[in-house]
Design an enzyme around this catalytic site. Structure first.
Site, PDB file in Angstrom:
ATOM      1  N   GLY A 105     -34.657 -23.738  -9.022  1.00  0.00           N
ATOM      2  CA  GLY A 105     -34.474 -25.011  -8.337  1.00  0.00           C
ATOM      3  C   GLY A 105     -34.465 -24.850  -6.830  1.00  0.00           C
ATOM      4  O   GLY A 105     -35.076 -25.636  -6.092  1.00  0.00           O
ATOM      5  N   ARG A 144     -29.124 -28.904   1.631  1.00  0.00           N
ATOM      6  CA  ARG A 144     -30.134 -27.858   1.798  1.00  0.00           C
ATOM      7  C   ARG A 144     -31.289 -28.380   2.659  1.00  0.00           C
ATOM      8  O   ARG A 144     -31.822 -27.667   3.508  1.00  0.00           O
ATOM      9  CB  ARG A 144     -30.634 -27.390   0.432  1.00  0.00           C
ATOM     10  N   ASP A 172     -26.852 -19.930   0.962  1.00  0.00           N
ATOM     11  CA  ASP A 172     -25.706 -19.932   0.064  1.00  0.00           C
ATOM     12  C   ASP A 172     -25.089 -21.316   0.164  1.00  0.00           C
ATOM     13  O   ASP A 172     -24.949 -21.868   1.265  1.00  0.00           O
ATOM     14  CB  ASP A 172     -24.677 -18.855   0.420  1.00  0.00           C
ATOM     15  N   LYS A 210     -34.023 -36.520  -2.767  1.00  0.00           N
ATOM     16  CA  LYS A 210     -32.958 -35.531  -2.608  1.00  0.00           C
ATOM     17  C   LYS A 210     -33.209 -34.652  -1.385  1.00  0.00           C
ATOM     18  O   LYS A 210     -32.306 -34.406  -0.586  1.00  0.00           O
ATOM     19  CB  LYS A 210     -32.840 -34.665  -3.872  1.00  0.00           C
ATOM     20  N   PHE A 258     -30.142 -29.490 -10.296  1.00  0.00           N
ATOM     21  CA  PHE A 258     -29.528 -28.307 -10.897  1.00  0.00           C
ATOM     22  C   PHE A 258     -28.119 -28.177 -10.344  1.00  0.00           C
ATOM     23  O   PHE A 258     -27.680 -28.969  -9.506  1.00  0.00           O
ATOM     24  CB  PHE A 258     -30.368 -27.057 -10.602  1.00  0.00           C
TER      25      PHE A 258
END
Length: 199
Positions: free
Chosen positions: A11, A180, A69, A174, A151
């Protein structure tokens, strides 16, 4: 320029590749380097873990490496699961396991107190150059899973502005508002300036 994405998470690979797709760079994934196994995330912060992954992949491949991360920080749990988000329900936990545990942990928390945020740190390593950026998005944790996409914690992370969970959003939706996406766009700006300077 070739850049290796330092993740085995399918993902993440897809999201990162899509957001960076228009840059004049070639994105490589760890699928091309099967000898690189999962990298232990031993850092105490998201930034430390992101750099552990990027530095490890850079050292092994000799190529510039990009890692992220991400942590989910729930206010009612004093910021947990945070740096332990991927393994919240155990070392071999699935996305479903982690979501189920979090729903259970918040069982006694009313909807108005279930605020949370996704936080992503992006790290980039190329020889002696090290860059990092951060992206944050605020939301609310639901008491049930909703949506089929995404995910991780996407099925229980509700984004009030769009009145949907991240798992209900289309990929482009998204990427436009996610933690992200924000972190990668900041990184992209830095990289574009650097490419212009070098070109």
């Amino acid at each position: 320029m070739k850049i290796v994405l330092a993740t085995h998470n399918r993902g993440k690979m897809e999201e990162m590749s899509a957001i960076l797709s228009h840059l004049p760079i070639e994105i490589l994934t760890l699928d091309l380097f099967p000898h690189i196994s999962d990298i232990p995330e031993t850092g105490g912060t998201l930034k430390e873990n992101a750099f552990i992954k990027a530095e490890t992949v850079h050292k092994i491949t000799g190529l510039p490496a990009l890692a992220d991360d991400t942590g989910l920080e729930v206010d009612a749990l004093d910021g947990a699961p945070g740096v332990f988000s991927a393994r919240y329900a155990g070392e071999d936990a699935t996305f479903y396991d982690n979501c189920t545990k979090l729903i259970k942990e918040l069982d006694h928390i009313p909807s108005g107190k279930r605020t949370a945020r996704f936080r992503t740190v992006i790290s980039f390593v190329k020889n002696e150059k090290k860059l990092w950026t951060e992206g944050i998005v605020e939301g609310v944790i639901l008491d049930h899973m909703k949506g089929e996409g995404g995910f991780g914690y996407d099925p229980i992370f509700y984004y009030p502005k769009l009145k949907k969970t991240f798992a209900e959003l289309k990929k482009d939706e998204k990427n436009n508002i996610s933690h992200r996406g924000k972190a990668l766009r900041k990184f992209q700006e830095i990289l574009e300036k650097r490419i212009e300077l070098n070109g």
